[in-house]
Design a protein around this motif. Structure first.
Motif, PDB file in Angstrom:
ATOM      1  N   MET A   1     -53.257  10.889  12.687  1.00  0.00           N
ATOM      2  CA  MET A   1     -54.495  10.756  11.921  1.00  0.00           C
ATOM      3  C   MET A   1     -54.187  10.620  10.437  1.00  0.00           C
ATOM      4  O   MET A   1     -53.051  10.658  10.001  1.00  0.00           O
ATOM      5  N   ARG A   2     -55.229  10.434   9.637  1.00  0.00           N
ATOM      6  CA  ARG A   2     -55.216  10.398   8.178  1.00  0.00           C
ATOM      7  C   ARG A   2     -54.030   9.637   7.601  1.00  0.00           C
ATOM      8  O   ARG A   2     -54.029   8.420   7.558  1.00  0.00           O
ATOM      9  N   SER A   3     -52.999  10.350   7.176  1.00  0.00           N
ATOM     10  CA  SER A   3     -51.906   9.725   6.436  1.00  0.00           C
ATOM     11  C   SER A   3     -51.083   8.760   7.275  1.00  0.00           C
ATOM     12  O   SER A   3     -50.262   8.016   6.729  1.00  0.00           O
ATOM     13  N   ALA A   4     -51.293   8.756   8.596  1.00  0.00           N
ATOM     14  CA  ALA A   4     -50.495   7.891   9.474  1.00  0.00           C
ATOM     15  C   ALA A   4     -50.914   6.435   9.400  1.00  0.00           C
ATOM     16  O   ALA A   4     -50.232   5.566   9.942  1.00  0.00           O
TER      17      ALA A   4
ATOM     18  N   GLN B   1     -49.547  18.313  10.338  1.00  0.00           N
ATOM     19  CA  GLN B   1     -50.986  18.356  10.569  1.00  0.00           C
ATOM     20  C   GLN B   1     -51.509  17.030  11.100  1.00  0.00           C
ATOM     21  O   GLN B   1     -52.420  16.999  11.926  1.00  0.00           O
ATOM     22  N   ASP B   2     -50.944  15.938  10.626  1.00  0.00           N
ATOM     23  CA  ASP B   2     -51.470  14.628  11.003  1.00  0.00           C
ATOM     24  C   ASP B   2     -50.835  14.050  12.265  1.00  0.00           C
ATOM     25  O   ASP B   2     -51.194  12.964  12.693  1.00  0.00           O
ATOM     26  N   GLU B   3     -49.872  14.752  12.851  1.00  0.00           N
ATOM     27  CA  GLU B   3     -49.323  14.369  14.161  1.00  0.00           C
ATOM     28  C   GLU B   3     -48.665  15.602  14.762  1.00  0.00           C
ATOM     29  O   GLU B   3     -47.478  15.861  14.561  1.00  0.00           O
ATOM     30  N   VAL B   4     -49.456  16.363  15.502  1.00  0.00           N
ATOM     31  CA  VAL B   4     -48.980  17.675  15.949  1.00  0.00           C
ATOM     32  C   VAL B   4     -48.053  17.585  17.145  1.00  0.00           C
ATOM     33  O   VAL B   4     -47.249  18.491  17.377  1.00  0.00           O
ATOM     34  N   LEU B   5     -48.163  16.522  17.941  1.00  0.00           N
ATOM     35  CA  LEU B   5     -47.336  16.391  19.138  1.00  0.00           C
ATOM     36  C   LEU B   5     -46.623  15.043  19.116  1.00  0.00           C
ATOM     37  O   LEU B   5     -47.133  14.044  19.618  1.00  0.00           O
ATOM     38  N   PRO B   6     -45.433  14.980  18.520  1.00  0.00           N
ATOM     39  CA  PRO B   6     -44.696  13.713  18.491  1.00  0.00           C
ATOM     40  C   PRO B   6     -44.325  13.253  19.895  1.00  0.00           C
ATOM     41  O   PRO B   6     -44.330  14.033  20.851  1.00  0.00           O
ATOM     42  N   ILE B   7     -43.994  11.973  19.987  1.00  0.00           N
ATOM     43  CA  ILE B   7     -43.578  11.405  21.267  1.00  0.00           C
ATOM     44  C   ILE B   7     -42.156  10.875  21.130  1.00  0.00           C
ATOM     45  O   ILE B   7     -41.758  10.370  20.073  1.00  0.00           O
ATOM     46  N   ALA B   8     -41.386  11.024  22.180  1.00  0.00           N
ATOM     47  CA  ALA B   8     -39.992  10.584  22.159  1.00  0.00           C
ATOM     48  C   ALA B   8     -39.908   9.066  22.230  1.00  0.00           C
ATOM     49  O   ALA B   8     -40.772   8.410  22.821  1.00  0.00           O
ATOM     50  N   PRO B   9     -38.874   8.480  21.649  1.00  0.00           N
ATOM     51  CA  PRO B   9     -38.669   7.037  21.811  1.00  0.00           C
ATOM     52  C   PRO B   9     -38.459   6.718  23.292  1.00  0.00           C
ATOM     53  O   PRO B   9     -37.781   7.465  24.000  1.00  0.00           O
ATOM     54  N   GLN B  10     -39.023   5.624  23.748  1.00  0.00           N
ATOM     55  CA  GLN B  10     -38.978   5.312  25.182  1.00  0.00           C
ATOM     56  C   GLN B  10     -39.491   3.904  25.432  1.00  0.00           C
ATOM     57  O   GLN B  10     -40.119   3.288  24.571  1.00  0.00           O
ATOM     58  N   GLU B  11     -39.238   3.417  26.642  1.00  0.00           N
ATOM     59  CA  GLU B  11     -39.866   2.182  27.075  1.00  0.00           C
ATOM     60  C   GLU B  11     -41.330   2.475  27.398  1.00  0.00           C
ATOM     61  O   GLU B  11     -41.653   3.548  27.910  1.00  0.00           O
TER      62      GLU B  11
END
Length: 931
Positions: free
Chosen positions: A295-298, A345-355
């Protein structure tokens, strides 16, 4: 069937009900519903598959026969003539009572004739109305496909959540760009392992491509008008969900909250609620372990600009959600971006690099759909009542003295405080000393922020007798009407505040629910000075910052700061035609028509098409007591001309003065011209807008692509070449790659290629030197120096070593704003343009003439020309010319730095383009040629 008490959100406005209202879930269904893959030709969501609009429409029609949970309606025709469908999904009982719930939504949204108690009763009785549109930008292909899956789930599933959502919500699934969906899906499916969804050869909306999400307040295109009608004149959904691509780098999806600034005209509650809904969407994804929402700053998105499908809703008191997600039927990779792996705050749950596969994106979208629908269900009464509250508040503000506080008013207060004593203890009592230097005398709140002369208007009067171009004013009024604004018209003459107004004058009052939109269309925008840090670079806005439509269309109006005139009858629907023009007088020599009315070009083009002579008078003249500026159109009499003039004047809203003798003075003879409008593979949006503008005024044209330019011999084919702002590509950064010729159909291969200084410019220069005319608009005007025109771009001058040195954005920045400029209205290029004009300007070139072969036609004459938007370092423009004419060999070059055709909105400056085009076939002499 379950029944449950209404839940009220702690984060939103709540209200007591005298009698609790129970909501009713939908009944379970056992209906046999055709699966999409049975009709659309493949499994929606599978890699390497896209369903097109024709097949999706066929599936919708089929399931509408099978399920009592859906009704499919057309909201109008598209630019290419397709039906634009909206699938309405809800419980069978709600579907049977759609008109009842639509009326409730309308009453609450417009807030007329209601008090709080009546509104609460309606909210208790009504259903949450949720709009979800997909596929507006057709190469963003995830969302239209996810529509198919979520609709199918809503028609077939019987789980408790789905039954609750169907019972509480009325879902409006809108296909925002049917033509584009058909184009992109069919293009990709021709060879899905080789072609890409963004390699299409033409724009994915007939004229404007990606700018179909910049057209909402102007409502020029049929799809925009269809959606505005459905949203703000018929269905009045409380929530709008506008689905897009692509997501932030290293993440999956952007979801609100948005960054600042938000538009100061908007109702505060709409921003609060938008943030709450966005957070609910994030929470649902996180709860399901679906990471990568930001969100927001992303991302750069804000709520300032009014022109998008999502953003116009804010000006209509509507919760507006935008998501931007990754995904493609061709599998892709989520890259490793280290910064995104650190939760914040603007990304609480990152995601791993992946296909990443297509169905994964569709799963995210469906969960976000459900998050919004769940919120609407749980807070059904709240969002309905709050829609009324916002409308009520705006009606109240429009009925009394009120002010919109903007950055300029804050600066005015700070300036006024410099001459006043600092606040004493009586004004700082209770503070703790930190930040006390920010405290100003409280008296400034009333004397500056609430200065009487700075009140927001209670109404705008548009006098019927003071419009330079009444047909254009009617277009402006229709733009308001299309977006749900109430417009009144006086049936007879009236006097108000000492001024007389003729019958037919219009009044737009501010005491209406959609007042934020009214103010935004009439009043200048005042964007904050938004920098990364003091002395640092500006933070690029999401889109343009100043766009006031009344100013762009040169509409004359009076502001009413006190009580408005008595109510006049409402204009019931779009105004079908301007007030009819007439043939005035009985002279037999010919007719004189005002050049200041854009429709005069339509008449001119009809006469030229018929092979008839048309002239422009070089000096001003007075006819039938009316003073006409230089450029008045002179049409010699003939039987053929009479038939065309007689047939045209009424529908075009043109007065033609029949005179007994040809007017004295010099003329410019105009003739039919062969127009080459330059375009590129994939389609130029600015050229697309020009196609639309040309067709509005019946200019014939032909598209010209880089390969044809490079071949030369252009003068034998064209009188004028028009280069729009984006056809030369980006000066910095990557341009979109083009496919290999062998990978695309033969019909499109002629569109490939790029305009280059090495190959193209010499051929364009040869065209001009042979007597051709070059018209360059916006950023394409950098071609002027390359062709040999003696001009200097003041914002990118050359140093002693010949290297271009661009002025830093720290020193100069005017991102998409309206500026005031002076005009030499006696120059044929400016015929019909007012001596002072509002120009749309977006950090474009501004020129200094470096030789006698160049003359300025429009220029900036002050250090602060900003009228609407954001300007920084504007003094650099002072004395610079925005529009110049230069001679080149036997021909001429017109450089129009400001965006005189910007998104089909600045009707007041279309004349520069039209005059430039017609001068290419005239006997007017160009400026003295450059050597």
């Amino acid at each position: 069937m379950s029944r449950r008490n209404l839940l009220l959100a702690a984060t939103c406005l709540s209200f007591p009900l005298s009698t609790p209202v129970l909501a009713q879930d939908a009944l379970a269904t056992s209906a046999a519903i055709t699966a999409p893959e049975k009709i659309v030709g493949g499994k929606v969501g599978a890699d390497y598959f896209l369903a097109d609009y024709t097949k999706i429409s066929a599936w919708l029609m089929q399931v509408a026969k099978e399920s009592d949970r859906i009704k499919v309606v057309s909201i109008g025709k598209t630019a290419e003539g397709r039906e634009q469908y909206m699938a309405i999904v809800s419980s069978p009982d709600n579907i049977r009572n759609l008109e009842k719930y639509r009326e409730i939504a309308q009453k609450l949204a417009l807030a007329k004739g209601l008090d709080d108690d009546a509104a609460k009763k309606l909210a208790a009785e009504g259903k949450a109305m949720v709009w979800m549109d997909a596929g507006l930008h057709a190469s963003e292909i995830v969302n239209a496909q996810s529509h198919v899956q979520i609709i199918h789930e809503m028609l077939t599933r019987n789980d408790p959540e789905t039954l609750r959502l169907l019972g509480d919500d009325i879902m409006l699934f809108v296909f925002a760009n049917p033509d584009g969906l058909e184009l992109v899906a069919d293009w990709y499916m021709a060879d899905p392992h080789k072609l890409t969804t963004d390699s299409i050869p033409v724009l994915y909306q007939k004229y404007i491509g990606h700018d179909n999400n910049r057209d909402s307040f102007a409502s020029t295109q049929p799809e925009t008008t269809n959606m505005n009608r459905a949203g703000y004149r018929e269905w009045f959904p409380q929530i709008l969900y506008n689905q897009h691509q692509t997501g932030p780098l290293g993440a999956v999806v952007f979801i609100p909250p948005f960054r600042d600034p938000y538009n100061f005209n908007n109702e505060p509650l709409v921003i609060n609620q938008t943030d709450v809904v966005g957070q609910m969407m994030h929470a649902r994804l996180v709860a399901k372990g679906m990471g990568g929402s930001a969100m927001r700053s992303a991302a750069p998105y804000s709520t300032w600009f009014n022109g998008g499908i999502r953003t116009i809703g804010y000006f209509h008191n509507q919760i507006g959600i935008l998501t931007e997600i990754i995904g493609n039927p061709t599998p892709l990779k989520i890259p490793f971006v280290p910064e995104n792996q650190l939760p914040r705050q603007d990304e609480v749950l990152p995601i791993a690099p992946q296909e990443w596969h297509f169905q994964q994106s569709l799963d995210y979208v469906k969960e976000m759909d459900r998050a919004i629908l769940d919120y609407a269900s749980r807070y059904r009464e709240t969002i309905q009542y709050n829609r009324y509250v916002m409308g009520r508040n705006q009606i109240a503000k429009g009925s009394t003295d009120s002010w919109v506080v903007t950055p300029k008013r804050i600066e005015a207060a700070k300036d006024a405080a410099k001459t006043m004593p600092k606040p004493g203890p009586e004004e700082t009592a209770g503070t703790f000393g930190w930040g006390n230097e920010k405290i100003l005398p409280a008296s400034l709140y009333k004397t500056v922020l609430n200065a009487p002369e700075k009140r927001s208007p209670r109404a705008y009067i548009i006098p019927a007798d003071r419009q330079q171009d009444m047909p254009t004013t009617v277009r402006f009024l229709n733009a308001l009407i299309k977006t749900g604004i109430e417009v009144q018209q006086a049936p007879s003459a009236f006097t108000f505040e000492g001024r007389s107004y003729p019958a037919g004058s219009y009044v737009v009052r501010s005491d209406q629910a959609f007042r934020p939109h009214v103010l935004d269309m009439f009043e200048p925008q005042d964007h904050p000075q938004d920098f990364a840090y003091e002395g640092g670079p500006p933070i690029k806005p999401y889109d343009v910052t100043g766009y006031t439509l009344a100013l762009q269309m040169n509409v004359a109006f009076d502001r009413v700061l006190d009580a408005p005139p008595p109510a006049f009858p409402l204009v019931a629907d779009e105004i079908a035609a301007p007030p009819p023009g007439r043939v005035l007088g009985s002279g037999g020599a010919g007719w004189i028509v005002d050049h200041g009315v854009n429709n005069s070009y339509t008449l001119t083009n009809r006469l030229l098409k018929a092979g008839l002579p048309v002239f422009w008078m070089k000096q001003g003249l007075t006819v039938d007591g009316k003073a006409l500026a230089p450029g008045a159109v002179w049409i010699p009499a003939s039987a053929k001309a009479k038939a065309i003039v007689d047939a045209a004047v009424a529908p075009l809203g043109l007065d033609a003065h029949a005179v007994a003798a040809k007017p004295a003075g010099e003329t410019v003879a105009v003739k039919p011209v062969k127009i080459g409008l330059v375009d590129v593979y994939g389609g130029s949006m600015a050229s697309g807008w020009t196609r639309w503008i040309f067709e509005q005024y019946e200019f014939p044209y032909e598209l010209v692509y880089p390969q044809a330019l490079d071949k030369g011999g252009l003068k034998a084919k064209y009188d004028v070449l028009v280069f729009q702002s984006d056809v030369l590509g980006r000066e910095e950064g990557m341009s979109r790659p083009q496919p290999a010729a062998a990978d695309i159909p033969v019909a499109y291969r002629k569109m490939l290629g790029k305009i280059t200084p090495e190959t193209t410019f010499p051929q364009v220069a040869a065209f001009a030197k042979a007597g051709g005319t070059v018209v360059a608009v916006g950023n394409s005007t950098r071609i002027g120096e390359a062709l040999g025109l003696p001009v200097t771009n003041l914002l990118a001058p050359k140093g002693p070593d010949g290297t271009v040195k661009r002025v830093s954005s720290n020193s100069f920045y005017v991102p998409g704003s309206i500026l005031s400029a002076q005009v030499d209205s006696s120059d044929p290029l400016a015929f019909g343009v007012a001596p002072t004009v509002n120009l749309f300007y977006n950090n474009n070139p501004v020129f200094r003439a470096d030789g006698p072969s160049v003359r300025k036609v429009s220029w900036f004459d002050k250090e602060d020309p900003l009228v609407s938007g954001w300007g920084w370092g504007q003094k650099l423009l002072n004395g610079g010319a925005g529009i110049v004419e230069g001679g080149l060999g036997k021909g001429r070059v017109f450089l129009m730095g400001p965006e005189v055709t910007q998104r089909g909105q600045p009707f007041a400056t279309f004349k520069f383009l039209f005059n430039g085009v017609l001068l290419s076939g005239s006997d007017a002499k160009p400026a003295a040629p450059a050597d």
